[in-house]
Design a protein around this motif. Structure first.
Motif, PDB file in Angstrom:
ATOM      1  N   GLY A  20       0.865  -8.529  -3.471  1.00 21.56           N
ATOM      2  CA  GLY A  20       2.202  -9.042  -4.437  1.00 21.56           C
ATOM      3  C   GLY A  20       2.751  -8.046  -5.314  1.00 21.56           C
ATOM      4  O   GLY A  20       2.034  -7.258  -5.603  1.00 21.56           O
ATOM      5  N   SER A  21       3.846  -7.584  -4.611  1.00 23.33           N
ATOM      6  CA  SER A  21       4.174  -6.740  -5.158  1.00 23.33           C
ATOM      7  C   SER A  21       4.549  -6.946  -6.765  1.00 23.33           C
ATOM      8  O   SER A  21       5.024  -6.058  -7.592  1.00 23.33           O
ATOM      9  N   SER A  22       4.996  -8.629  -6.947  1.00 21.05           N
ATOM     10  CA  SER A  22       5.326  -8.518  -8.200  1.00 21.05           C
ATOM     11  C   SER A  22       4.707  -9.201  -9.163  1.00 21.05           C
ATOM     12  O   SER A  22       4.267  -9.217 -10.154  1.00 21.05           O
ATOM     13  N   ASN A  23       3.256  -9.074  -8.664  1.00 19.15           N
ATOM     14  CA  ASN A  23       1.783  -9.136  -9.444  1.00 19.15           C
ATOM     15  C   ASN A  23       1.204  -7.716 -10.627  1.00 19.15           C
ATOM     16  O   ASN A  23       1.074  -7.054 -10.121  1.00 19.15           O
ATOM     17  N   PRO A  24       1.496  -8.527 -11.683  1.00 20.75           N
ATOM     18  CA  PRO A  24       1.563  -7.364 -12.431  1.00 20.75           C
ATOM     19  C   PRO A  24      -0.314  -6.891 -12.837  1.00 20.75           C
ATOM     20  O   PRO A  24      -0.398  -5.862 -13.393  1.00 20.75           O
ATOM     21  N   HIS A  25      -1.341  -7.832 -12.512  1.00 20.49           N
ATOM     22  CA  HIS A  25      -2.632  -7.250 -12.187  1.00 20.49           C
ATOM     23  C   HIS A  25      -3.412  -7.071 -11.269  1.00 20.49           C
ATOM     24  O   HIS A  25      -3.999  -7.168 -10.353  1.00 20.49           O
ATOM     25  N   GLY A  26      -2.180  -7.487  -9.672  1.00 23.76           N
ATOM     26  CA  GLY A  26      -2.597  -7.013  -8.214  1.00 23.76           C
ATOM     27  C   GLY A  26      -3.159  -5.614  -8.244  1.00 23.76           C
ATOM     28  O   GLY A  26      -3.147  -4.679  -8.879  1.00 23.76           O
ATOM     29  N   LEU A  27      -4.044  -5.247  -6.505  1.00 14.26           N
ATOM     30  CA  LEU A  27      -4.044  -4.452  -6.568  1.00 14.26           C
ATOM     31  C   LEU A  27      -2.940  -3.367  -5.549  1.00 14.26           C
ATOM     32  O   LEU A  27      -2.851  -2.134  -5.357  1.00 14.26           O
ATOM     33  N   HIS A  28      -1.735  -4.392  -5.144  1.00 16.90           N
ATOM     34  CA  HIS A  28      -0.165  -3.995  -4.517  1.00 16.90           C
ATOM     35  C   HIS A  28      -0.853  -3.119  -3.570  1.00 16.90           C
ATOM     36  O   HIS A  28       0.033  -2.369  -2.844  1.00 16.90           O
ATOM     37  N   ILE A  29      -1.104  -3.565  -2.770  1.00 17.26           N
ATOM     38  CA  ILE A  29      -1.595  -3.112  -0.946  1.00 17.26           C
ATOM     39  C   ILE A  29      -0.510  -3.258  -0.118  1.00 17.26           C
ATOM     40  O   ILE A  29       0.223  -4.189  -0.359  1.00 17.26           O
ATOM     41  N   LYS A  30      -0.231  -1.817   0.327  1.00 18.08           N
ATOM     42  CA  LYS A  30       1.159  -2.010   0.963  1.00 18.08           C
ATOM     43  C   LYS A  30       0.766  -1.658   2.442  1.00 18.08           C
ATOM     44  O   LYS A  30       0.048  -0.470   3.057  1.00 18.08           O
ATOM     45  N   SER A  31       1.262  -1.884   3.485  1.00 21.53           N
ATOM     46  CA  SER A  31       0.955  -2.415   4.844  1.00 21.53           C
ATOM     47  C   SER A  31       2.465  -1.730   5.511  1.00 21.53           C
ATOM     48  O   SER A  31       3.251  -2.152   5.453  1.00 21.53           O
ATOM     49  N   TYR A  32       1.674  -1.414   6.449  1.00 21.64           N
ATOM     50  CA  TYR A  32       3.653  -0.221   7.339  1.00 21.64           C
ATOM     51  C   TYR A  32       3.131  -0.376   8.552  1.00 21.64           C
ATOM     52  O   TYR A  32       2.012  -0.390   9.056  1.00 21.64           O
ATOM     53  N   TRP A  33       4.750  -0.426   9.511  1.00 20.93           N
ATOM     54  CA  TRP A  33       4.445  -0.189  11.282  1.00 20.93           C
ATOM     55  C   TRP A  33       3.843   1.263  11.225  1.00 20.93           C
ATOM     56  O   TRP A  33       4.250   1.878  10.855  1.00 20.93           O
ATOM     57  N   HIS A  34       3.044   1.559  12.008  1.00 22.32           N
ATOM     58  CA  HIS A  34       2.545   2.716  12.283  1.00 22.32           C
ATOM     59  C   HIS A  34       3.240   2.883  13.588  1.00 22.32           C
ATOM     60  O   HIS A  34       4.039   2.009  14.373  1.00 22.32           O
ATOM     61  N   GLU A  35       3.609   4.049  13.822  1.00 22.31           N
ATOM     62  CA  GLU A  35       4.228   4.772  14.723  1.00 22.31           C
ATOM     63  C   GLU A  35       4.281   4.390  16.254  1.00 22.31           C
ATOM     64  O   GLU A  35       5.202   4.990  16.836  1.00 22.31           O
ATOM     65  N   ASP A  36       2.796   4.083  16.416  1.00 21.75           N
ATOM     66  CA  ASP A  36       2.401   4.280  17.747  1.00 21.75           C
ATOM     67  C   ASP A  36       3.356   2.146  17.944  1.00 21.75           C
ATOM     68  O   ASP A  36       3.378   1.738  19.546  1.00 21.75           O
ATOM     69  N   GLY A  37       4.004   1.614  17.494  1.00 23.07           N
ATOM     70  CA  GLY A  37       4.204   0.186  17.316  1.00 23.07           C
ATOM     71  C   GLY A  37       3.710  -0.784  17.640  1.00 23.07           C
ATOM     72  O   GLY A  37       4.006  -2.140  17.703  1.00 23.07           O
ATOM     73  N   VAL A  38       2.717  -0.458  17.860  1.00 20.22           N
ATOM     74  CA  VAL A  38       1.535  -1.265  18.050  1.00 20.22           C
ATOM     75  C   VAL A  38       0.537  -2.067  16.540  1.00 20.22           C
ATOM     76  O   VAL A  38      -0.114  -3.171  16.553  1.00 20.22           O
ATOM     77  N   HIS A  39       0.003  -0.734  15.960  1.00 22.39           N
ATOM     78  CA  HIS A  39      -0.679  -1.440  14.400  1.00 22.39           C
ATOM     79  C   HIS A  39       0.096  -1.199  13.237  1.00 22.39           C
ATOM     80  O   HIS A  39       0.933  -0.680  13.441  1.00 22.39           O
ATOM     81  N   ILE A  40      -0.675  -1.919  12.556  1.00 21.91           N
ATOM     82  CA  ILE A  40       0.216  -2.659  10.984  1.00 21.91           C
ATOM     83  C   ILE A  40      -1.191  -1.225  10.416  1.00 21.91           C
ATOM     84  O   ILE A  40      -2.442  -1.348  10.325  1.00 21.91           O
ATOM     85  N   MET A  41      -0.663  -0.683   9.757  1.00 21.58           N
ATOM     86  CA  MET A  41      -2.012   0.258   8.560  1.00 21.58           C
ATOM     87  C   MET A  41      -1.383  -0.133   7.151  1.00 21.58           C
ATOM     88  O   MET A  41       0.036   0.027   6.474  1.00 21.58           O
TER      89      MET A  41
END
Length: 169
Positions: A20-41
């Protein structure tokens, strides 16, 4: 990769402890599309408080990383299959139907973890996601999980015992 994470684009108000982006106590994991267009990193360096055995990452932390990142992989897949950006309405939400983790090797503390996930298949509202966890170049765990696309208002109502049409979630 996107300039902003899937979490920040699709759910900036998210309160999940893991992603969660707005959880002040959270881990704030951030996921993005990889340039291969298949994987999320994603990358994450667990804090020392998430130690299991001495100098090893707690297995529950690895499960949480796999769960959150895999869920976002399923949601990103649905946005892309609908030819939409993650910040468009209506929002897409997927929840964990089945979380499977196979621990292959101990995961050492102090090394950034890389999560690499992709959709292996989908049937209707259910999406199978495979998520690999690497400590440096070493594959330490693999998640094989199912995520279900839901209407969050219906799901919350059902969880709190309010009458809902269960065909909607």
């Amino acid at each position: 990769m996107l300039n902003s994470s899937l979490q920040d684009s699709a759910a900036p108000e998210g309160v999940c402890y893991g992603c969660g982006s707005s959880n002040p106590h959270g881990l704030h994991i951030k996921s993005y599309w990889h340039e291969d267009g298949v994987h999320i990193m994603a990358e994450h360096l667990p804090d020392a408080m998430y130690c299991g055995w001495p100098d090893l990452v707690y297995g529950g932390m690895i499960a949480m990383l796999v769960d959150c990142h895999s869920s976002w992989t399923a949601m990103a897949y649905h946005y892309r299959s609908e030819r939409r950006e993650p910040d468009t309405e209506p929002g897409i939400t997927c929840v964990t139907g089945n979380l499977g983790i196979k621990f292959l090797r101990p995961t050492p503390m102090g090394i950034p973890l890389t999560l690499r996930a992709k959709v292996e298949g989908d049937v209707g509202r259910k999406t199978r996601v495979i998520c690999e966890v690497y400590a440096g170049a070493v594959l330490t765990a693999i998640g094989d999980s199912i995520f279900v696309r839901v209407d969050t208002e219906q799901l919350a109502a059902a969880a709190h015992g309010r009458k809902v049409d269960t065909r909607d979630y």
